[in-house]
Design a protein around this motif. Sequence first.
Motif, PDB file in Angstrom:
ATOM      1  N   GLN B  33       1.064  -1.202   0.127  1.00 32.02           N
ATOM      2  CA  GLN B  33      -0.020   0.061   0.092  1.00 32.02           C
ATOM      3  C   GLN B  33       0.770   1.193  -0.075  1.00 32.02           C
ATOM      4  OE1 GLN B  33      -3.171  -0.205   2.992  1.00 32.02           O
ATOM      5  NE2 GLN B  33      -2.819  -2.601   2.848  1.00 32.02           N
ATOM      6  N   TYR B  35       0.714   5.393   0.819  1.00 34.15           N
ATOM      7  CA  TYR B  35       0.266   6.334   1.771  1.00 34.15           C
ATOM      8  C   TYR B  35       0.816   7.966   1.622  1.00 34.15           C
ATOM      9  CZ  TYR B  35      -2.592   2.734   4.420  1.00 34.15           C
ATOM     10  OH  TYR B  35      -2.926   1.788   4.705  1.00 34.15           O
ATOM     11  N   GLN B  37       1.347  11.674   3.428  1.00 35.41           N
ATOM     12  CA  GLN B  37       1.016  12.317   4.485  1.00 35.41           C
ATOM     13  C   GLN B  37       1.551  13.865   4.336  1.00 35.41           C
ATOM     14  OE1 GLN B  37       3.800  11.370   8.162  1.00 35.41           O
ATOM     15  NE2 GLN B  37       1.935  11.621   9.453  1.00 35.41           N
ATOM     16  N   GLY B  40       2.882  17.021   9.523  1.00 36.75           N
ATOM     17  CA  GLY B  40       2.081  17.047  10.544  1.00 36.75           C
ATOM     18  C   GLY B  40       0.603  16.478  10.765  1.00 36.75           C
ATOM     19  N   ARG B  41       0.294  15.843   9.731  1.00 41.97           N
ATOM     20  CA  ARG B  41      -1.192  15.346   9.626  1.00 41.97           C
ATOM     21  C   ARG B  41      -1.282  13.762   9.737  1.00 41.97           C
ATOM     22  NH1 ARG B  41      -4.275  19.839   7.369  1.00 41.97           N
ATOM     23  NH2 ARG B  41      -5.885  18.453   7.921  1.00 41.97           N
ATOM     24  N   GLY B  42      -2.511  13.379   9.483  1.00 42.68           N
ATOM     25  CA  GLY B  42      -2.710  11.825   9.348  1.00 42.68           C
ATOM     26  C   GLY B  42      -2.318  11.436   8.021  1.00 42.68           C
ATOM     27  N   LEU B  43      -2.547  10.111   7.959  1.00 42.51           N
ATOM     28  CA  LEU B  43      -2.352   9.533   6.695  1.00 42.51           C
ATOM     29  C   LEU B  43      -3.485   9.270   5.724  1.00 42.51           C
ATOM     30  CD1 LEU B  43      -0.306   6.457   8.150  1.00 42.51           C
ATOM     31  CD2 LEU B  43       0.635   8.311   6.906  1.00 42.51           C
ATOM     32  N   PHE B  88       4.696   7.103   1.688  1.00 44.51           N
ATOM     33  CA  PHE B  88       5.295   6.055   2.436  1.00 44.51           C
ATOM     34  C   PHE B  88       4.669   4.796   1.792  1.00 44.51           C
ATOM     35  CE2 PHE B  88       6.977   7.891   6.177  1.00 44.51           C
ATOM     36  CZ  PHE B  88       6.442   9.241   6.213  1.00 44.51           C
ATOM     37  N   TYR B  92       2.332  -5.357   3.390  1.00 42.60           N
ATOM     38  CA  TYR B  92       1.404  -5.988   4.114  1.00 42.60           C
ATOM     39  C   TYR B  92       1.510  -7.490   3.768  1.00 42.60           C
ATOM     40  CZ  TYR B  92      -2.912  -6.006   6.517  1.00 42.60           C
ATOM     41  OH  TYR B  92      -4.048  -6.288   7.552  1.00 42.60           O
ATOM     42  N   LYS B  96       0.009  -7.066   9.764  1.00 40.43           N
ATOM     43  CA  LYS B  96       0.177  -5.915   9.952  1.00 40.43           C
ATOM     44  C   LYS B  96       0.774  -4.834   8.985  1.00 40.43           C
ATOM     45  CE  LYS B  96       4.168  -7.107  12.777  1.00 40.43           C
ATOM     46  NZ  LYS B  96       4.588  -7.314  14.123  1.00 40.43           N
ATOM     47  N   LEU B  97       0.685  -3.763   9.089  1.00 43.85           N
ATOM     48  CA  LEU B  97       1.326  -2.938   7.989  1.00 43.85           C
ATOM     49  C   LEU B  97       2.557  -2.223   8.948  1.00 43.85           C
ATOM     50  CD1 LEU B  97      -1.238  -0.637   6.532  1.00 43.85           C
ATOM     51  CD2 LEU B  97       0.178  -1.853   5.297  1.00 43.85           C
ATOM     52  N   ILE B  98       3.758  -2.288   8.029  1.00 46.65           N
ATOM     53  CA  ILE B  98       4.961  -1.847   8.613  1.00 46.65           C
ATOM     54  C   ILE B  98       5.453  -0.565   7.466  1.00 46.65           C
ATOM     55  CG2 ILE B  98       7.293  -2.009   9.266  1.00 46.65           C
ATOM     56  CD1 ILE B  98       5.707  -3.314  11.117  1.00 46.65           C
ATOM     57  N   PHE B  99       5.737   0.629   8.023  1.00 49.45           N
ATOM     58  CA  PHE B  99       6.009   1.460   6.991  1.00 49.45           C
ATOM     59  C   PHE B  99       7.562   1.692   6.681  1.00 49.45           C
ATOM     60  CE2 PHE B  99       1.804   3.652   6.197  1.00 49.45           C
ATOM     61  CZ  PHE B  99       1.120   3.131   7.282  1.00 49.45           C
ATOM     62  N   GLY B 100       7.590   2.194   5.644  1.00 46.85           N
ATOM     63  CA  GLY B 100       9.053   2.321   4.693  1.00 46.85           C
ATOM     64  C   GLY B 100       9.502   3.781   5.471  1.00 46.85           C
ATOM     65  N   THR B 101      10.588   4.176   4.997  1.00 43.07           N
ATOM     66  CA  THR B 101      11.283   5.256   5.555  1.00 43.07           C
ATOM     67  C   THR B 101      10.639   6.552   4.789  1.00 43.07           C
ATOM     68  OG1 THR B 101      12.820   5.031   3.803  1.00 43.07           O
ATOM     69  CG2 THR B 101      13.528   4.125   6.039  1.00 43.07           C
TER      70      THR B 101
END
Lengths: 116, 109
Positions: B33, B35, B37, B40-43, B88, B92, B96-101
Amino acid sequence: GAVVSQHPSWVICKSGTSVKIECRSLDFQATTMFWYRQFPKQSLMLMATSNEGSKATYEQGVEKDKFLINHASLTLSTLTVTSAHPEDSSFYICSARSGRIPNEQYFGPGTRLTVT
Amino acid sequence: SQQGEEDPQALSIQEGENATMNCSYKTSINNLQWYRQNSGRGLVHLILIRSNEREKHSGRLRVTLDTSKKSSSLLITASRAADTASYFCAPYNTDKLIFGTGTRLQVFP
């Protein structure tokens, strides 16, 4: 649909106090909720996974006694930062997953915590 | 860990140009997936590509997935100043989702 809310949006607290952050799934039942932490200009780091009615599973390096997670219902999970210190200042984001659509997570808008 | 790693870390372009971000990951996945951002805000969920798909489009977004190379790319065509954000990838698997850098994209008007 699939809205997740967080409360509060931001909070400033004094060092040594505890802060509770709520995460709610508004229009679906979340069998699993996730808590992430994000420091400035960094990625989201998964802190813990919680399933409704059971204990949370914490990622390596996350202190479970410091970050208390409760997932008492299918629409609410809470994260309590106990005895907060300035280094706990961060952006905390929760996400929720429906048991019906397991591949998709829905994210809350985040809570900015500043500990002075 | 199946954390994605993105490159470049940061990218600055002019409006109208295309922006390409790459993601590599380590383990097998069910889907990947992307995303966005804003600071300072949500995804914001952009797009999901399943492991049996090779390419997917959504508006000005094009995502590719190469499971043999464990890599994905996100192309934003005809970029706009409003596309300025961090992007990002999130591999998956079953739990769970693990985010990249992340890649910080800045689009100049």
